[in-house]
Design a protein around this motif. Structure first.
Motif, PDB file in Angstrom:
ATOM      1  N   ALA A  38       9.102   1.406  10.241  1.00  0.00           N
ATOM      2  CA  ALA A  38      11.092   1.907  10.100  1.00  0.00           C
ATOM      3  C   ALA A  38      11.720   1.107   9.195  1.00  0.00           C
ATOM      4  N   GLY A  39      11.458  -0.042  10.362  1.00  0.00           N
ATOM      5  CA  GLY A  39      12.982  -0.920   9.863  1.00  0.00           C
ATOM      6  C   GLY A  39      12.328  -1.641   9.051  1.00  0.00           C
ATOM      7  N   LEU A  40      10.937  -1.791   8.512  1.00  0.00           N
ATOM      8  CA  LEU A  40      10.605  -3.113   8.233  1.00  0.00           C
ATOM      9  C   LEU A  40      10.158  -2.025   6.213  1.00  0.00           C
ATOM     10  N   LEU A  41       9.988  -0.085   6.188  1.00  0.00           N
ATOM     11  CA  LEU A  41      10.288   0.350   4.797  1.00  0.00           C
ATOM     12  C   LEU A  41      11.389   0.489   4.706  1.00  0.00           C
ATOM     13  N   LYS A  42      12.394   0.501   5.361  1.00  0.00           N
ATOM     14  CA  LYS A  42      13.652   1.200   5.059  1.00  0.00           C
ATOM     15  C   LYS A  42      14.773   0.374   3.840  1.00  0.00           C
ATOM     16  N   GLN A  43      14.576  -1.116   3.919  1.00  0.00           N
ATOM     17  CA  GLN A  43      15.472  -1.815   2.561  1.00  0.00           C
ATOM     18  C   GLN A  43      14.042  -2.073   1.658  1.00  0.00           C
ATOM     19  N   ARG A  44      12.494  -1.716   1.465  1.00  0.00           N
ATOM     20  CA  ARG A  44      11.634  -2.115   0.217  1.00  0.00           C
ATOM     21  C   ARG A  44      11.648  -0.407  -0.367  1.00  0.00           C
ATOM     22  N   THR A  45      11.933   0.112   0.720  1.00  0.00           N
ATOM     23  CA  THR A  45      11.382   1.499  -0.106  1.00  0.00           C
ATOM     24  C   THR A  45      11.900   2.587   0.102  1.00  0.00           C
ATOM     25  N   ALA A  46      12.556   3.257  -0.582  1.00  0.00           N
ATOM     26  CA  ALA A  46      13.868   4.793  -0.675  1.00  0.00           C
ATOM     27  C   ALA A  46      12.309   5.813  -0.379  1.00  0.00           C
ATOM     28  N   ARG A  47      10.930   5.643  -0.216  1.00  0.00           N
ATOM     29  CA  ARG A  47      10.400   7.193  -0.514  1.00  0.00           C
ATOM     30  C   ARG A  47       9.880   7.245   0.338  1.00  0.00           C
ATOM     31  N   ALA A  48       9.615   6.744   1.408  1.00  0.00           N
ATOM     32  CA  ALA A  48       8.179   6.335   2.005  1.00  0.00           C
ATOM     33  C   ALA A  48       9.198   7.811   3.352  1.00  0.00           C
ATOM     34  N   LEU A  49       9.184   8.256   4.044  1.00  0.00           N
ATOM     35  CA  LEU A  49       8.946   8.305   5.346  1.00  0.00           C
ATOM     36  C   LEU A  49       8.257   8.350   6.081  1.00  0.00           C
ATOM     37  N   VAL A  57       5.943  10.240   0.153  1.00  0.00           N
ATOM     38  CA  VAL A  57       5.625  10.524   1.153  1.00  0.00           C
ATOM     39  C   VAL A  57       5.745  10.035   2.327  1.00  0.00           C
ATOM     40  N   ALA A  58       4.643  10.323   3.618  1.00  0.00           N
ATOM     41  CA  ALA A  58       5.438  10.223   4.368  1.00  0.00           C
ATOM     42  C   ALA A  58       4.100   9.193   5.324  1.00  0.00           C
ATOM     43  N   LEU A  59       5.131   8.602   5.961  1.00  0.00           N
ATOM     44  CA  LEU A  59       3.706   7.102   6.919  1.00  0.00           C
ATOM     45  C   LEU A  59       3.485   7.609   8.240  1.00  0.00           C
ATOM     46  N   ILE A  60       2.445   7.639   8.757  1.00  0.00           N
ATOM     47  CA  ILE A  60       2.332   8.456  10.002  1.00  0.00           C
ATOM     48  C   ILE A  60       1.757   7.264  11.284  1.00  0.00           C
ATOM     49  N   VAL A  61       2.620   7.010  12.052  1.00  0.00           N
ATOM     50  CA  VAL A  61       2.103   5.935  13.469  1.00  0.00           C
ATOM     51  C   VAL A  61       2.619   6.531  14.516  1.00  0.00           C
ATOM     52  N   ARG A  75       0.794  -1.302   0.043  1.00  0.00           N
ATOM     53  CA  ARG A  75       0.058   0.178  -0.282  1.00  0.00           C
ATOM     54  C   ARG A  75       0.702   1.334  -0.139  1.00  0.00           C
ATOM     55  N   VAL A  76       2.022   1.235   0.594  1.00  0.00           N
ATOM     56  CA  VAL A  76       2.666   2.138   0.843  1.00  0.00           C
ATOM     57  C   VAL A  76       3.471   2.926  -0.192  1.00  0.00           C
ATOM     58  N   ASN A  77       3.599   1.527  -1.897  1.00  0.00           N
ATOM     59  CA  ASN A  77       4.014   1.630  -2.707  1.00  0.00           C
ATOM     60  C   ASN A  77       2.877   1.634  -3.124  1.00  0.00           C
ATOM     61  N   ALA A  78       1.985   1.623  -3.353  1.00  0.00           N
ATOM     62  CA  ALA A  78       1.069   2.089  -4.135  1.00  0.00           C
ATOM     63  C   ALA A  78       1.006   3.873  -3.561  1.00  0.00           C
ATOM     64  N   ALA A  79       1.024   4.143  -2.846  1.00  0.00           N
ATOM     65  CA  ALA A  79       0.644   5.603  -2.820  1.00  0.00           C
ATOM     66  C   ALA A  79       1.716   6.442  -3.075  1.00  0.00           C
ATOM     67  N   ILE A  80       3.088   6.332  -3.334  1.00  0.00           N
ATOM     68  CA  ILE A  80       3.440   6.754  -3.921  1.00  0.00           C
ATOM     69  C   ILE A  80       3.757   7.080  -4.921  1.00  0.00           C
ATOM     70  N   THR A  81       3.701   5.727  -6.004  1.00  0.00           N
ATOM     71  CA  THR A  81       2.939   5.771  -7.639  1.00  0.00           C
ATOM     72  C   THR A  81       2.016   6.728  -7.828  1.00  0.00           C
ATOM     73  N   VAL A  92      -3.393  10.692   1.812  1.00  0.00           N
ATOM     74  CA  VAL A  92      -4.115  10.326  -0.163  1.00  0.00           C
ATOM     75  C   VAL A  92      -4.665   8.596   0.811  1.00  0.00           C
ATOM     76  N   GLY A  93      -4.137   8.345   1.740  1.00  0.00           N
ATOM     77  CA  GLY A  93      -4.152   6.599   2.152  1.00  0.00           C
ATOM     78  C   GLY A  93      -4.682   6.182   3.720  1.00  0.00           C
ATOM     79  N   VAL A  94      -5.473   5.482   3.710  1.00  0.00           N
ATOM     80  CA  VAL A  94      -5.212   5.072   4.852  1.00  0.00           C
ATOM     81  C   VAL A  94      -5.116   3.032   4.667  1.00  0.00           C
ATOM     82  N   ILE A  95      -4.424   2.392   5.425  1.00  0.00           N
ATOM     83  CA  ILE A  95      -3.591   0.950   5.273  1.00  0.00           C
ATOM     84  C   ILE A  95      -4.189   0.309   6.504  1.00  0.00           C
ATOM     85  N   GLY A  96      -5.242  -0.565   5.922  1.00  0.00           N
ATOM     86  CA  GLY A  96      -5.895  -1.449   6.590  1.00  0.00           C
ATOM     87  C   GLY A  96      -7.721  -1.662   6.254  1.00  0.00           C
TER      88      GLY A  96
END
Length: 705
Positions: free
Chosen positions: A642-653, A629-633, A617-623, A669-673
């Motif tokens: 952050a550890g999950l997304l660090k190696q999988r997408t470089a454009r998510a904050l 984009v920023a993922l707020i948690v 969903r984060v990659n889809a939101a970036i596209t 731009v989106g709510v995951i879940g």
């Protein structure tokens, strides 16, 4: 036995009468010894190289005084017989050097005595006194420095013993020279008294014992007395010069002549000399035949030294046969942190004869990364690799490969950045090239020949050469791993620089409560989170404030991130630009926080299915957003997500809600879940776009993330 026999011979000279021939031989020996002492003093590289000089000066002075006693006896006993009766040396000095005029001889002797006593001996004595005082005052400090070096393990016990011996010899030498300078002064005074005795006694003996008139006695005995005084004074003057040369020496690798010659070999000093002499020579009243040739000689010296200075210096180093059994530490370890390995087909990219394009790119990378990170990166090492393919390259960090790629030397990479109207592999564009993907950003690209660059640019491609591809790839990977480039040495440099401008700020952080190692660990974590040190003062200020409440590592990092949230958000949006935000559904976030906990880190463990959903969903939101984009948690989940997304997408904050600046406008731009994106949903606590309230935005007050 030579030294005891020599001392005994001095007493024999003083007590027993000797023939004039033997006296002449001793006079020649005295002059030879004085010249030899002067040469040794001039050729010594350091004063301690002639440490026996005070004793030699004592023996030379005794020899000269003994010769004065022996010559006085001969002059007074045999002087009435003529000049030859006192020896040929005395007769020559009395007749030839002063033209037989005893009045001229008295004046010459007086001038030599003044030069010796007032100028040379007095100056050398003062230098010896001051040098001895300084050396003795510095002796305790030198002893303490030796003790500190041996305590720190910098020198061995034998080296410390040798250094203590040198310090002791130096103190003894300058102390002895302080007293030995009195020998020269006393010798000059004794020469004056002996001359007076010879003149008065000669007058008395010539007129009373030998029946000479006053004029005859004066001419005969005064001439011999002056010759005797000059014979003794010339070696005394040489020894005075030697003493002055020793005490005024400065330790140097060269002898005195080499030291002076090397310092006068600068051609810039001789051109003014030639110009001034030539200007004086043009004055009508001046002797032009003397000044103009002197100016020409000075000009020739300048020209010769100038040509010699322009010649490359050739150093002949002795060739040593390598020991096949010796192993050097450089053969088994690589001290370079960053290494760029090239296949044999890419070596020409670093060939200076071919303009070395890759070297210039690498230098640019170091400068750019140093500016972004806030510390100077160490030198990169570039080497060829036999294991790599001909056109392969690799970027090594600490001996581990962080990037590898394959390029086409002699070709250009045309990269599709999104402006090309066609789709890969771009066969319909009429551009003959080999399809590939850009190693830096994984964009579709073509390897093309350089003549096709203008055509590819017109179609919307961005064209770069092979060296730029390597440099850009290395830059991106090093930026991702930039925290590993920061070590204690770089942190120490930052501390010293900042301490000069804000000493109180550094005192609040280092060394108490944070040691250098602890501070390095925290700064590396901040760099890994995207907080550079190019503006260190705000970072250290936030760190100092965080340390007032906690010293636990993760808590300090979270506090500093919350304080510097604006710097984190600036990576994705400006303060006036809407930050595109993705959030987690309340149920999904609760499931993450209520799930399993990693016992080693204390952080939540995300289930594989949940992790795949978040990444997708984060990659889809970036596209969809066309940018970062920023993922707020919530704060407890930030580190795990952050550890999950660090190696999988470089454009998510990934930000916690505490790190989002209150004044930052956002756009959800989106709510995951959720089953579907909720574009109007905004988690509780996020600021409304352009300062809207929840009611104005038409949203319920209790929507949570």
């Amino acid at each position: 036995m030579a030294l005891p026999v020599g001392i005994f011979a001095l007493f024999v000279l003083m007590v027993l009468p000797i023939p004039p021939l033997l006296l002449d031989m001793f006079f020649v020996l005295n002059i030879a010894i004085a010249v030899a002492v002067l040469m040794v003093a001039l050729n010594a590289r350091a004063p301690l190289d002639f440490s026996s000089f005070p004793t030699v000066l004592l023996f030379a002075t005794l020899l000269r005084l003994a010769l004065n006693v022996a010559s006085t006896r001969i002059v007074l006993v045999n002087g009435h017989e003529g000049g030859a009766a006192a020896g040929e040396i005395i007769q020559s000095f009395g007749q030839f050097l002063v033209a037989g005029n005893f009045a001229v001889g008295l004046f010459v002797f007086s001038i030599l005595l003044i030069i010796n006593m007032i100028v040379i001996t007095k100056g050398a004595g003062r230098v010896s006194e001051v040098s001895a005082r300084f050396v003795l005052d510095a002796l305790p400090g030198k002893q303490m420095a030796i003790d500190a070096d041996i305590a720190a393990g910098l020198i061995t016990a034998d080296e410390a013993r040798e250094r203590r011996r040198e310090v002791t010899i130096e103190a003894d030498f300058y102390g002895s020279m302080d007293g030995a300078s009195k020998f020269v002064k006393g010798d000059a005074i004794a020469a004056l008294l002996i001359l007076g005795v010879n003149i008065i006694a000669g007058f008395a003996l010539g007129m009373i014992s030998h029946g000479l008139s006053a004029a005859e006695a004066g001419e005969l005995y005064i001439t011999l007395a002056v010759g005797d005084a000059l014979v003794a004074q010339v070696p005394g003057l040489l020894l005075s010069i030697a003493a002055a040369a020793i005490v005024t020496r400065v330790a140097d690798k060269r002898d005195l002549s080499g030291q002076i010659g090397g310092q006068f070999s600068d051609p810039r000093g001789w051109l003014p000399v030639a110009s001034i002499l030539a200007a004086i020579g043009t004055v009508p009243a001046m002797p032009q035949l003397i000044f103009l040739p002197a100016a020409a000689i000075a000009g020739g010296i300048w020209w010769g030294l100038r040509k010699k200075a322009q010649e490359p210096e050739v150093v002949d180093e002795p060739q040593q046969e390598p020991n096949p059994d010796a192993i050097d530490i450089t053969e088994v370890s690589d001290q370079t942190l960053v290494t760029l390995e090239l296949g044999y087909g890419l070596v020409h990219l670093v060939d200076e004869a071919k303009d070395a394009p890759l070297l210039k790119r690498i230098t640019g990378i170091r400068k750019q990364l140093s500016r972004e990170l806030g510390f100077v990166l160490p030198q990169f090492r570039i080497r060829d690799s036999l294991e790599a393919g001909a056109n392969e390259y690799g970027v090594m960090l600490g001996g581990l490969a962080i990037a590898r790629g394959n390029i086409k030397p002699g070709k250009m990479l045309a990269i599709d950045t999104g402006d090309v109207r066609s789709s890969p592999p771009y066969t319909d564009l009429g551009i003959n090239g080999e399809f590939t993907r850009d190693p830096s950003f994984d964009c579709p690209a073509l390897w093309i020949d350089p003549p096709l660059r203008d055509l590819a640019t017109a179609e919307g491609f961005m064209c770069v050469d092979a060296s730029t591809v390597v440099a850009t790839h290395a830059n991106q990977e090093l930026l991702t791993q930039s925290y590993q480039l920061l070590g204690p040495s770089e942190v120490s440099t930052i501390i010293e620089d900042l301490k000069a401008r804000a000493p109180a700020l550094i005192d609040a952080v280092h060394p108490d409560p944070l040691s250098l190692a602890a501070l390095t660990r925290i700064l590396r974590a901040l760099i890994a989170d995207g907080i550079g040190l190019n503006h260190p003062q705000p970072v250290f200020t936030s760190l100092a404030l965080a340390l007032q409440t906690t010293q636990e590592f993760n808590a300090v990092i979270d506090t500093v991130r919350a304080d510097l949230g604006a710097r984190l958000v600036a990576r994705a949006a400006t303060p006036q630009e809407r930050l595109k935000v993705v959030t987690l559904d309340a149920g999904l976030e609760s499931a993450i926080l209520g799930g399993m906990i990693d016992p080693s880190t204390g952080q939540p463990m995300i289930e594989p299915d949940c992790a795949a959903l978040i990444v997708e969903r984060v990659n889809a939101a970036i596209t969809e957003a066309g940018g970062p984009v920023a993922l707020i948690v919530q704060p407890p989940a930030r580190r795990a997500v952050a550890g999950l997304l660090k190696q999988r997408t470089a454009r998510a904050l990934v930000l916690s809600i505490n790190e989002l600046p209150p004044t930052q406008p956002v756009e959800v731009v989106g709510v995951i879940g959720q089953d579907a994106p909720v574009p109007n949903a905004r988690p509780k606590g996020l600021p409304a776009p352009d300062g809207e309230t929840d009611a104005q935005a038409g949203m319920p007050q209790d929507v949570t993330a």
